[in-house]
Scaffold this active site. Structure first.
Site, short mmCIF file in Angstrom:
data_model
loop_
_atom_site.label_atom_id
_atom_site.label_comp_id
_atom_site.label_asym_id
_atom_site.label_seq_id
_atom_site.Cartn_x
_atom_site.Cartn_y
_atom_site.Cartn_z
N TRP A 187 0.86 -1.19 0.00
CA TRP A 187 0.00 0.00 0.00
C TRP A 187 0.89 1.24 0.00
O TRP A 187 1.86 1.30 0.78
CB TRP A 187 -0.93 0.05 1.23
CG TRP A 187 -1.64 1.37 1.26
CD1 TRP A 187 -2.66 1.77 0.45
CD2 TRP A 187 -1.31 2.50 2.08
NE1 TRP A 187 -2.99 3.07 0.73
CE2 TRP A 187 -2.18 3.54 1.71
CE3 TRP A 187 -0.36 2.75 3.08
CZ2 TRP A 187 -2.14 4.81 2.31
CZ3 TRP A 187 -0.32 4.00 3.69
CH2 TRP A 187 -1.21 5.01 3.31
N GLU A 228 -2.97 -2.85 -2.57
CA GLU A 228 -4.15 -2.27 -1.89
C GLU A 228 -4.43 -0.85 -2.39
O GLU A 228 -3.60 0.04 -2.25
CB GLU A 228 -3.88 -2.25 -0.38
CG GLU A 228 -5.00 -1.61 0.43
CD GLU A 228 -4.70 -1.59 1.93
OE1 GLU A 228 -3.55 -1.89 2.32
OE2 GLU A 228 -5.63 -1.26 2.69
N LYS A 230 -7.11 2.66 -2.60
CA LYS A 230 -8.08 3.36 -1.75
C LYS A 230 -8.68 4.53 -2.51
O LYS A 230 -8.22 4.89 -3.60
CB LYS A 230 -7.48 3.76 -0.40
CG LYS A 230 -6.50 4.89 -0.38
CD LYS A 230 -5.78 4.95 0.97
CE LYS A 230 -6.47 5.76 2.02
NZ LYS A 230 -5.64 5.92 3.24
N ASP A 261 -9.92 -3.09 1.37
CA ASP A 261 -9.98 -2.56 2.74
C ASP A 261 -11.36 -1.92 2.91
O ASP A 261 -11.75 -1.07 2.11
CB ASP A 261 -8.85 -1.53 2.94
CG ASP A 261 -8.81 -0.94 4.33
OD1 ASP A 261 -9.88 -0.55 4.85
OD2 ASP A 261 -7.72 -0.85 4.91
N HIS A 264 -11.93 1.78 2.51
CA HIS A 264 -11.36 2.44 1.33
C HIS A 264 -12.33 2.67 0.19
O HIS A 264 -11.93 2.84 -0.96
CB HIS A 264 -10.15 1.64 0.82
CG HIS A 264 -8.98 1.77 1.72
ND1 HIS A 264 -7.71 1.34 1.38
CD2 HIS A 264 -8.86 2.30 2.96
CE1 HIS A 264 -6.88 1.57 2.37
NE2 HIS A 264 -7.55 2.15 3.35
N HIS A 288 -8.65 -6.28 4.18
CA HIS A 288 -8.31 -5.50 5.35
C HIS A 288 -9.64 -5.12 5.98
O HIS A 288 -10.31 -4.19 5.50
CB HIS A 288 -7.52 -4.24 4.96
CG HIS A 288 -6.05 -4.45 5.00
ND1 HIS A 288 -5.14 -3.44 4.83
CD2 HIS A 288 -5.32 -5.58 5.21
CE1 HIS A 288 -3.92 -3.93 4.92
NE2 HIS A 288 -3.99 -5.22 5.15
N ASP A 296 -12.44 7.07 6.57
CA ASP A 296 -11.59 5.88 6.76
C ASP A 296 -10.87 5.98 8.11
O ASP A 296 -9.67 6.12 8.18
CB ASP A 296 -10.59 5.83 5.59
CG ASP A 296 -9.68 4.63 5.67
OD1 ASP A 296 -10.05 3.63 6.29
OD2 ASP A 296 -8.58 4.70 5.08
N ASP A 298 -10.59 3.84 10.65
CA ASP A 298 -9.95 2.66 11.23
C ASP A 298 -10.32 2.41 12.68
O ASP A 298 -9.47 2.20 13.54
CB ASP A 298 -8.42 2.74 11.06
CG ASP A 298 -8.00 2.58 9.59
OD1 ASP A 298 -8.27 1.52 9.02
OD2 ASP A 298 -7.42 3.53 9.03
N ASP A 328 -7.35 -4.40 9.85
CA ASP A 328 -6.60 -3.14 9.72
C ASP A 328 -7.36 -2.03 10.42
O ASP A 328 -8.24 -1.41 9.82
CB ASP A 328 -6.38 -2.80 8.23
CG ASP A 328 -5.53 -1.54 8.05
OD1 ASP A 328 -4.96 -1.07 9.06
OD2 ASP A 328 -5.45 -1.03 6.92
C1 RNT Z 1 -3.95 2.75 4.64
C2 RNT Z 1 -4.06 1.29 4.39
C3 RNT Z 1 -2.94 0.45 4.93
C4 RNT Z 1 -2.51 0.83 6.34
C5 RNT Z 1 -1.63 -0.20 7.02
C6 RNT Z 1 -0.92 0.36 8.20
O1 RNT Z 1 -5.07 3.45 4.30
O2 RNT Z 1 -5.28 0.82 4.86
O3 RNT Z 1 -3.30 -0.88 4.85
O4 RNT Z 1 -3.61 1.05 7.17
O5 RNT Z 1 -0.79 -0.79 6.12
ZN ZN Z 2 -5.58 -1.31 4.79
#
Ligand code: RNT
Ligand code: ZN
Length: 421
Positions: A187, A228, A230, A261, A264, A288, A296, A298, A328
């Site tokens: 990523w 990955e 986003k 993810d 994302h 993820h 986003d 998390d 994640d």
């Molecule tokens: C960032 C991505 C990525 C990170 C991690 C730490 O938007 O989601 O995967 O969160 O690699």
């Molecule tokens: Zn991620």
């Protein structure tokens, strides 16, 4: 098993059996699904390149200052090991390149190698778990411009390509030494805050950089390559070089794993719906699993509709072997060991609910065109006694039942975490 848990399980078993669902089979299937647990929840995405975690950059924002953050690899391993005891079943750890053991020396990203991860590999071996890996394309002066693999500066690109190659070497070695294939996830944070004049050139450069990183073939028994995308990030609101469509095309062309993810995409999009879509064209995906709150963000994953739908799609479509499930999220406002425990247990509960779904029945109703009965059953299924089956699973795998794990984590907080400065 305590007699109450046993009795409840027996009643649940019969109830599910009447719908054609075999709870014993569901328990066995759940035990066979490893979750790749992200190390970075344990220290707020800090890593061990330098003392003290700072802002990880790349648009990643970790909020909160709950005491007890792991400051060293030993502390992180201890915390992770403690969390694993609260979670039933056998899982994996996902490391980032910044979590190497650098012994106080400066080992830059273009010089990192398996030597910095021997401690992790030995530890994983002692626990009988596998490792997944991530090159770290953020938290570094050479990422400060906002561009890494897609940079217009050739020396910057070369630096990060070297990091990407070395990460694959580390991941391959992890796969070999642990006897368990390692998923290496790329990523990058590249993007722009405001509307670009040239959206194409950075994407062409990213494509070339990826080709250079992946130039040597992977041994699929040891290494799987994932990328990955986003939609946007903090500081890259208007343009993300590696957006979803870019990587989807790249993965179809080059047979790589696409990482989806859940934070994302646009909030009204369903990531669950994408799994069966992309698996029509790809062999495997990495997930993820995250929880975005308005953006986003998390957050720790909860047992919400999104998580249940994601898990349901994996098991109902029988693609468990093609979907690598990773987590994640990073929350620094609560006990970090609890954050791991809550999230992984939720992912497993969601999988179990999916495994206990009378899918054959629902599909038969759908095939007959009886959407009224399909909806009625989908809703009735929600109150079936899956909790009794979950408790039985925890007992079977020597993990705490119900919130008993919280007492253990509180004890660990008192004796270990609260003593950290
Ligand atoms: C960032 C991505 C990525 C990170 C991690 C730490 O938007 O989601 O995967 O969160 O690699
Ligand atoms: Zn991620």
């Amino acid at each position: 098993m305590s007699s109450n848990i046993e009795k409840s399980y027996e009643i649940a078993r019969e109830r599910y059996a009447s719908l054609g669902v075999d709870t014993e089979r569901a328990l066995a299937a759940l035990a066979g699904i490893p979750i790749s647990i992200h190390c970075w929840q344990g220290d707020d995405v800090g890593g061990f390149e330098s003392a003290g975690a700072g802002d990880p950059g790349g648009g990643l924002a970790v909020t909160g200052n709950y005491p007890g953050r792991a400051r060293t690899p030993d502390e992180l391993r201890a915390d992770f090991g403690f969390a694993l005891k609260q979670i039933p079943g056998r899982h994996r750890i996902a490391l980032h390149a910044i979590y190497g053991e650098f012994g106080g020396k400066k080992v830059d990203r273009d010089a990192v190698g398996v030597d910095q991860f021997v401690g992790w590999i030995d530890w994983a071996k002692s626990l009988g778990i596998g490792i997944d890996f991530n090159p770290t394309f953020f938290a570094h002066p050479k990422a400060a411009s906002g561009f890494t693999l897609s940079s217009a500066d050739e020396s910057v690109r070369k630096f990060w390509i070297e990091h990407g190659k070395r990460s694959r070497e580390i991941a391959t070695e992890m796969g070999r030494r642990l006897g368990s294939v390692c998923v290496n996830n790329v990523w990058i944070p590249d993007g722009m805050k405001d509307v670009p004049a040239d959206r194409m050139s950075p994407r062409k450069r990213l494509e070339q950089s990826l080709d250079a990183i992946f130039a040597s073939p992977n041994d699929p028994k040891l290494l799987l390559d994932a990328v990955e995308g986003k939609l946007f990030g903090i500081g890259s609101e208007s343009y993300v070089v590696g957006m979803h469509e870019f990587y989807l095309g790249y993965c179809v062309k080059h047979r790589k794993l696409l990482t989806l993810d859940s934070g994302h995409f646009h909030p009204t999009e369903s990531m669950a719906d994408k799994i069966s879509s992309v698996l029509c064209h790809l062999d495997r995906v990495l997930l993820h699993v995250s929880r975005g709150v308005r953006w986003d963000s998390d957050h720790v994953i909860t047992l919400d509709d999104q998580l249940r739908e994601i898990a349901r799609e994996i098991v109902a479509n029988d693609v468990v072997g093609r979907v690598h499930i990773g987590l994640d999220y990073f929350d620094a406002s609560i006990n970090r060991v609890a954050a791991w425990t809550i999230g992984v247990r939720n992912a497993q509960k969601a999988l179990l609910i999916g495994l206990l779904e009378p899918t054959a029945k629902l599909r038969a109703l759908e095939a007959s065109g009886d959407y009224t009965a399909r909806l009625a059953w989908q809703e009735e299924v929600k109150s079936l006694p899956w909790g009794a089956v979950w408790d039985a699973f925890c007992v079977k795998h020597q993990a705490p039942v119900g919130p008993a794990w919280l007492d253990a984590v509180r004890g660990y907080e008192r004796d270990v975490l609260s003593r950290r400065s």
